[in-house]
Design an enzyme around this catalytic site. Structure first.
Site, PDB file in Angstrom:
ATOM      1  N   TYR A   1      -4.892 -15.429  13.241  1.00  0.00           N
ATOM      2  CA  TYR A   1      -3.840 -14.950  12.349  1.00  0.00           C
ATOM      3  C   TYR A   1      -4.471 -14.158  11.209  1.00  0.00           C
ATOM      4  O   TYR A   1      -5.384 -14.644  10.532  1.00  0.00           O
ATOM      5  CB  TYR A   1      -3.015 -16.107  11.774  1.00  0.00           C
ATOM      6  CG  TYR A   1      -1.793 -15.577  11.074  1.00  0.00           C
ATOM      7  CD1 TYR A   1      -0.593 -15.470  11.755  1.00  0.00           C
ATOM      8  CD2 TYR A   1      -1.857 -15.109   9.776  1.00  0.00           C
ATOM      9  CE1 TYR A   1       0.529 -14.921  11.150  1.00  0.00           C
ATOM     10  CE2 TYR A   1      -0.755 -14.553   9.157  1.00  0.00           C
ATOM     11  CZ  TYR A   1       0.438 -14.459   9.847  1.00  0.00           C
ATOM     12  OH  TYR A   1       1.532 -13.901   9.245  1.00  0.00           O
TER      13      TYR A   1
ATOM     14  N   GLN B   1       6.769 -16.861  13.401  1.00  0.00           N
ATOM     15  CA  GLN B   1       7.096 -16.362  14.734  1.00  0.00           C
ATOM     16  C   GLN B   1       5.843 -15.953  15.505  1.00  0.00           C
ATOM     17  O   GLN B   1       5.755 -16.169  16.726  1.00  0.00           O
ATOM     18  CB  GLN B   1       8.118 -15.204  14.664  1.00  0.00           C
ATOM     19  CG  GLN B   1       7.691 -13.961  13.885  1.00  0.00           C
ATOM     20  CD  GLN B   1       7.984 -14.043  12.391  1.00  0.00           C
ATOM     21  OE1 GLN B   1       8.159 -15.142  11.833  1.00  0.00           O
ATOM     22  NE2 GLN B   1       8.008 -12.903  11.725  1.00  0.00           N
TER      23      GLN B   1
ATOM     24  N   ASN C   1       0.384 -17.481   4.718  1.00  0.00           N
ATOM     25  CA  ASN C   1       1.211 -18.014   3.626  1.00  0.00           C
ATOM     26  C   ASN C   1       1.783 -19.390   3.997  1.00  0.00           C
ATOM     27  O   ASN C   1       1.399 -19.969   5.012  1.00  0.00           O
ATOM     28  CB  ASN C   1       2.329 -17.012   3.282  1.00  0.00           C
ATOM     29  CG  ASN C   1       3.279 -16.788   4.460  1.00  0.00           C
ATOM     30  OD1 ASN C   1       3.331 -17.586   5.408  1.00  0.00           O
ATOM     31  ND2 ASN C   1       4.020 -15.698   4.407  1.00  0.00           N
TER      32      ASN C   1
ATOM     33  N   SER D   1      -8.810 -21.150  -3.463  1.00  0.00           N
ATOM     34  CA  SER D   1     -10.275 -21.090  -3.511  1.00  0.00           C
ATOM     35  C   SER D   1     -10.834 -21.731  -4.789  1.00  0.00           C
ATOM     36  O   SER D   1     -10.139 -21.850  -5.791  1.00  0.00           O
ATOM     37  CB  SER D   1     -10.687 -19.623  -3.425  1.00  0.00           C
ATOM     38  OG  SER D   1     -12.010 -19.505  -3.012  1.00  0.00           O
TER      39      SER D   1
ATOM     40  N   GLN E   1     -13.846 -15.756  -8.294  1.00  0.00           N
ATOM     41  CA  GLN E   1     -13.022 -16.786  -7.658  1.00  0.00           C
ATOM     42  C   GLN E   1     -11.608 -16.738  -8.229  1.00  0.00           C
ATOM     43  O   GLN E   1     -10.628 -16.823  -7.495  1.00  0.00           O
ATOM     44  CB  GLN E   1     -13.648 -18.170  -7.918  1.00  0.00           C
ATOM     45  CG  GLN E   1     -13.534 -19.118  -6.772  1.00  0.00           C
ATOM     46  CD  GLN E   1     -14.152 -18.567  -5.494  1.00  0.00           C
ATOM     47  OE1 GLN E   1     -13.569 -18.712  -4.452  1.00  0.00           O
ATOM     48  NE2 GLN E   1     -15.297 -17.896  -5.590  1.00  0.00           N
TER      49      GLN E   1
ATOM     50  N   HIS F   1      -8.778 -14.303  -6.952  1.00  0.00           N
ATOM     51  CA  HIS F   1      -8.131 -14.497  -5.652  1.00  0.00           C
ATOM     52  C   HIS F   1      -6.668 -14.875  -5.798  1.00  0.00           C
ATOM     53  O   HIS F   1      -5.813 -14.451  -5.024  1.00  0.00           O
ATOM     54  CB  HIS F   1      -8.821 -15.622  -4.871  1.00  0.00           C
ATOM     55  CG  HIS F   1      -9.965 -15.150  -4.037  1.00  0.00           C
ATOM     56  ND1 HIS F   1      -9.801 -14.263  -3.020  1.00  0.00           N
ATOM     57  CD2 HIS F   1     -11.290 -15.438  -4.079  1.00  0.00           C
ATOM     58  CE1 HIS F   1     -10.981 -14.023  -2.446  1.00  0.00           C
ATOM     59  NE2 HIS F   1     -11.904 -14.712  -3.081  1.00  0.00           N
TER      60      HIS F   1
ATOM     61  N   GLU G   1     -15.654 -26.143  -2.825  1.00  0.00           N
ATOM     62  CA  GLU G   1     -15.775 -25.214  -1.689  1.00  0.00           C
ATOM     63  C   GLU G   1     -17.078 -24.404  -1.825  1.00  0.00           C
ATOM     64  O   GLU G   1     -17.860 -24.316  -0.884  1.00  0.00           O
ATOM     65  CB  GLU G   1     -14.557 -24.282  -1.714  1.00  0.00           C
ATOM     66  CG  GLU G   1     -14.507 -23.287  -0.581  1.00  0.00           C
ATOM     67  CD  GLU G   1     -13.404 -22.253  -0.775  1.00  0.00           C
ATOM     68  OE1 GLU G   1     -12.839 -22.151  -1.893  1.00  0.00           O
ATOM     69  OE2 GLU G   1     -13.104 -21.536   0.193  1.00  0.00           O
ATOM     70  N   HIS G   2     -17.286 -23.818  -3.010  1.00  0.00           N
ATOM     71  CA  HIS G   2     -18.493 -23.030  -3.292  1.00  0.00           C
ATOM     72  C   HIS G   2     -19.237 -23.652  -4.462  1.00  0.00           C
ATOM     73  O   HIS G   2     -18.623 -23.969  -5.482  1.00  0.00           O
ATOM     74  CB  HIS G   2     -18.133 -21.595  -3.702  1.00  0.00           C
ATOM     75  CG  HIS G   2     -17.268 -20.869  -2.728  1.00  0.00           C
ATOM     76  ND1 HIS G   2     -15.925 -20.652  -2.951  1.00  0.00           N
ATOM     77  CD2 HIS G   2     -17.551 -20.301  -1.548  1.00  0.00           C
ATOM     78  CE1 HIS G   2     -15.411 -19.973  -1.931  1.00  0.00           C
ATOM     79  NE2 HIS G   2     -16.370 -19.750  -1.062  1.00  0.00           N
TER      80      HIS G   2
ATOM     81  N   ASP H   1     -19.267 -14.253   0.699  1.00  0.00           N
ATOM     82  CA  ASP H   1     -17.935 -13.838   1.134  1.00  0.00           C
ATOM     83  C   ASP H   1     -18.008 -12.714   2.157  1.00  0.00           C
ATOM     84  O   ASP H   1     -17.090 -12.537   2.958  1.00  0.00           O
ATOM     85  CB  ASP H   1     -17.112 -13.318  -0.069  1.00  0.00           C
ATOM     86  CG  ASP H   1     -16.707 -14.440  -1.009  1.00  0.00           C
ATOM     87  OD1 ASP H   1     -16.718 -15.602  -0.574  1.00  0.00           O
ATOM     88  OD2 ASP H   1     -16.382 -14.131  -2.173  1.00  0.00           O
TER      89      ASP H   1
ATOM     90  N   GLU I   1     -10.240 -58.507  27.279  1.00  0.00           N
ATOM     91  CA  GLU I   1      -9.144 -57.683  26.749  1.00  0.00           C
ATOM     92  C   GLU I   1      -7.871 -57.820  27.590  1.00  0.00           C
ATOM     93  O   GLU I   1      -6.872 -57.136  27.318  1.00  0.00           O
ATOM     94  CB  GLU I   1      -9.603 -56.217  26.645  1.00  0.00           C
ATOM     95  CG  GLU I   1     -10.732 -56.047  25.613  1.00  0.00           C
ATOM     96  CD  GLU I   1     -11.135 -54.597  25.354  1.00  0.00           C
ATOM     97  OE1 GLU I   1     -10.670 -53.695  26.070  1.00  0.00           O
ATOM     98  OE2 GLU I   1     -11.933 -54.378  24.415  1.00  0.00           O
TER      99      GLU I   1
ATOM    100  N   HIS J   1      -8.777 -53.007  35.041  1.00  0.00           N
ATOM    101  CA  HIS J   1     -10.081 -52.519  34.586  1.00  0.00           C
ATOM    102  C   HIS J   1     -11.191 -53.346  35.231  1.00  0.00           C
ATOM    103  O   HIS J   1     -12.159 -52.799  35.785  1.00  0.00           O
ATOM    104  CB  HIS J   1     -10.202 -52.625  33.056  1.00  0.00           C
ATOM    105  CG  HIS J   1      -9.536 -51.516  32.295  1.00  0.00           C
ATOM    106  ND1 HIS J   1      -8.175 -51.306  32.317  1.00  0.00           N
ATOM    107  CD2 HIS J   1     -10.048 -50.559  31.469  1.00  0.00           C
ATOM    108  CE1 HIS J   1      -7.882 -50.266  31.543  1.00  0.00           C
ATOM    109  NE2 HIS J   1      -9.011 -49.791  31.006  1.00  0.00           N
TER     110      HIS J   1
END
Lengths: 430, 430
Positions: free
Chosen positions: B130, B191, B214, B237, B259, B262, B327-328, B361, B415, B420
């Site tokens: 995507y 969709q 999104n 981020s 950062q 963003h 994250e960073h 990046d 068990e 089994h």
């Protein structure tokens, strides 16, 4: 009667698509109830946990009594059949040995322009292990979920297990003890998942929660995902057996039933090139069903979800198998390797006539937590990697930044990210 | 004003907990809308896809026009700035080289009792990527999501990208072409996720869907999870910079703003042992903000979510960093390795004064899709492993089954799983 499909029939593709898309699980929507329980545990901690335990497990506890004591664990181990303890220890040793070979390597290198790159794997700090109570409380599952975490190097391994009416399977405690579980709490359901995710006064929070559970536990794991990691949500178990006519039909019948006895929603499928053999397997199933403890469950599973697919040649089984992407695949022929090499989608492959799938449930070494519901197309069984995470490492000096920095500035400007461009260009100006 | 915390203040722990638990994202519940769209695409295929594209992207298409043609891709590449194409190619080569080193090894061995064990890694057959449309349509993200799939050996890599009012960033198409994307469709939103998961007349289904989007796209990915695999759902981020007083404050200010630009929900945190340096960074931020294209976004992020933490000694940053699990992480000191060695939870670490996070990046090589919102405690950045799965391999002969089979029978009986037990015991009787 299980379905019977013939690969050379004109309507085979339709019937096969039907098999692929058949839903075996009734999905109950417990999301709202679970959300309430989680919110309550998050807010009220132990008080909520104790309240739900009273309500759902009919067990009156104080916060002090939540944790299973070392004395209780010792007593449980002493109460177990020594043969069973030995069998668990053999299984644990083999599972540990296999999983130790999954430990990933760190990476560190300097590339031709002088940039130092790499990655480093570290273990998750604390892991929670959910163990169901009652009849689905399996000591083998405790080993399979706990040992990969121990091998990974998890510092703190916390087990939760509901004890309805105070009843707890001693062999489950023994398995936890053998696997090196650090803390055990007698709580279950969504409330136990909430306690592991958010923490309470008595239970410190963990970073990942694994292990099987009922619809409430599964929904709770999904809802806390993001706050903590989770393993996959397992569906009903499945086996696909590819067998030629030279197998003992009683063996193959037992293999199909071993899967079917788990759950009425389980699925057992046989693909064979020998119609007489298929008939013999069906007869052997009928005979086995007369003596099995869980024959009602096994019968219902086999009749509702079982299938026999007749092919002209076992080569035809390859594309069908890849589309089914079974959790367990047995290839019961003299030389299984050429067929196995062509299988792309399967959780685990059991090769040859003597490799009963059941051997993998207990003692072979590989994990028995495997992808169900065709998810072997994109996911793997539980492993050491579930309890580790990878950190990328990047190091530039002034020189190497000059080599690759200008391209970063170009791309940052193309993306309209001027602070990105600035961050590199300032260092290039030096 | 960003928050300022002093590690030696009496109320530090409370303020730090506040920082840890601050929610930066407004969660909009779009689940019902998304469920409707997915059900419609599942049922009506192309017709539904075209309808939503008309409605949301104001674009009237026929099924034949869904796929971007080779001629369109060529024309897009020709329309791009040659420097940008070269920068993308440099990035692609470096990303490919780094990710090739992540390819996991197969395993095969025979254990002391003669059981043959192992595992085999295979690539997912088809992956969907995507790519957001409009201003968040980043060519660098195309490379970062597509190349690990190509390196893994995915057969079919399908990209979807919405083209609101027909507009499509040519450099996104160029990146797809450089990365070896096999099919591109001009659809987006829930969709497009539905089309990838269920397939339509024009778009064959895939096995895994990755890439940012999104709230609708994120909700759709969560809803189709299970039918297909998905990557993690990325949050806003974050960067944490550990810096001593010997850094150029303008550099560190740019890193924090890179950062922040963003997203207003992004978070930039500075930990330093030098109060004067912190002051200088704040002043440099104010100056940089006067010239940045996205200064409004960056300012809002910095003021609402930014933080400066003053410590007495940078060693104090280690436990704070592990709790933040950023994250960073930039470690801007002369000798960053000793500090880095103590960091357990971080998506990526950028070592030394010259390693701007931005370099990662775009062109360093490691993936820029990294765990956000403290999930580096339990998860890793996107890698080749996301596009591969592991099949366990087990093979016993009569002899080795005798060695381990009895333990399996013992545990199966414990068990209560008699089918089994039967499946193994029949083979042991032979």
């Amino acid at each position: 009667m299980p379905r019977e499909l013939k690969a050379d029939a004109a309507d085979f593709e339709n019937h096969f698509l039907d098999l692929l898309s058949s839903k075996r699980e009734a999905s109950v929507d417990v999301n709202d109830t679970v959300a309430e329980i989680l919110a309550d545990v998050r807010q009220r901690g132990d008080a909520a946990l104790l309240n739900y335990t009273r309500r759902f497990d009919r067990l009156e506890l104080t916060a002090d009594e939540l944790r299973v004591t070392p004395a209780e664990i010792e007593a449980a181990v002493a109460a177990c059949n020594p043969d069973s303890i030995e069998a668990l220890k053999l299984a644990a040793a083999r599972i540990t040995d296999y999983h130790a070979r999954q430990k990933p390597e760190d990476l560190r290198y300097t590339d031709p322009v002088g940039v130092q790159l790499g990655h480093r794997w570290t273990a998750v700090e604390a892991a929670g292990l959910y163990v169901p109570g009652g009849t689905a409380s399996y000591p083998s599952s405790v080993l399979m979920n706990a040992l990969p975490a121990k091998v990974a190097g998890v510092d703190r391994l916390v087990m939760v297990v509901p004890t309805p009416d105070g009843v707890l399977n001693p062999l489950v405690l023994a398995a936890a003890s053998i696997a090196g579980v650090d803390e055990i709490y007698r709580v279950g359901g969504a409330q136990a998942v909430g306690a592991l995710a958010y923490g309470t006064e008595t239970i410190d929070p963990v970073d990942i929660i694994v292990g099987p559970g009922n619809a409430y536990v599964a929904a709770a794991k999904k809802q806390v995902f993001g706050i903590v990691g989770i393993d996959m949500i397992a569906g009903p178990s499945e086996i696909l057996v590819i067998a030629d006519g030279k197998n003992n039909p009683r063996w193959i019948a037992a293999d199909l039933l071993a899967q079917a006895e788990h759950d009425t929603a389980a699925q057992s499928i046989l693909i064979t090139d020998d119609a007489d053999f298929a008939r013999a397997v069906e007869q052997a199933i009928a005979i086995h069903l007369q003596t099995l403890t869980r024959s009602e469950i096994a019968r219902e599973s086999w009749e509702d979800h079982g299938a026999i697919i007749l092919v002209d040649d076992l080569e035809q089984a390859v594309p069908l198998t890849n589309r089914l992407a079974p959790e367990h695949l047995e290839i019961a022929v003299d030389d299984p390797e050429p067929l196995a090499a062509k299988i792309r989608n399967a959780g685990a492959i059991f090769l040859g006539r003597h490799t009963a799938e059941v051997i993998g449930d207990y003692v072979a070494g590989p994990n028995h937590v495997l992808p169900t519901a065709r998810s072997a197309r994109f996911s793997s069984g539980l492993s050491v990697l579930n309890f580790m995470k990878r950190t990328s490492l990047i190091s530039c000096d002034a020189q190497s930044l000059k080599a690759i920095g200008p391209a970063a500035v170009t791309l940052a400007r193309e993306e309209g990210l001027t602070a990105h461009a600035l961050s590199v260009s300032l260092r290039l100006e030096e």
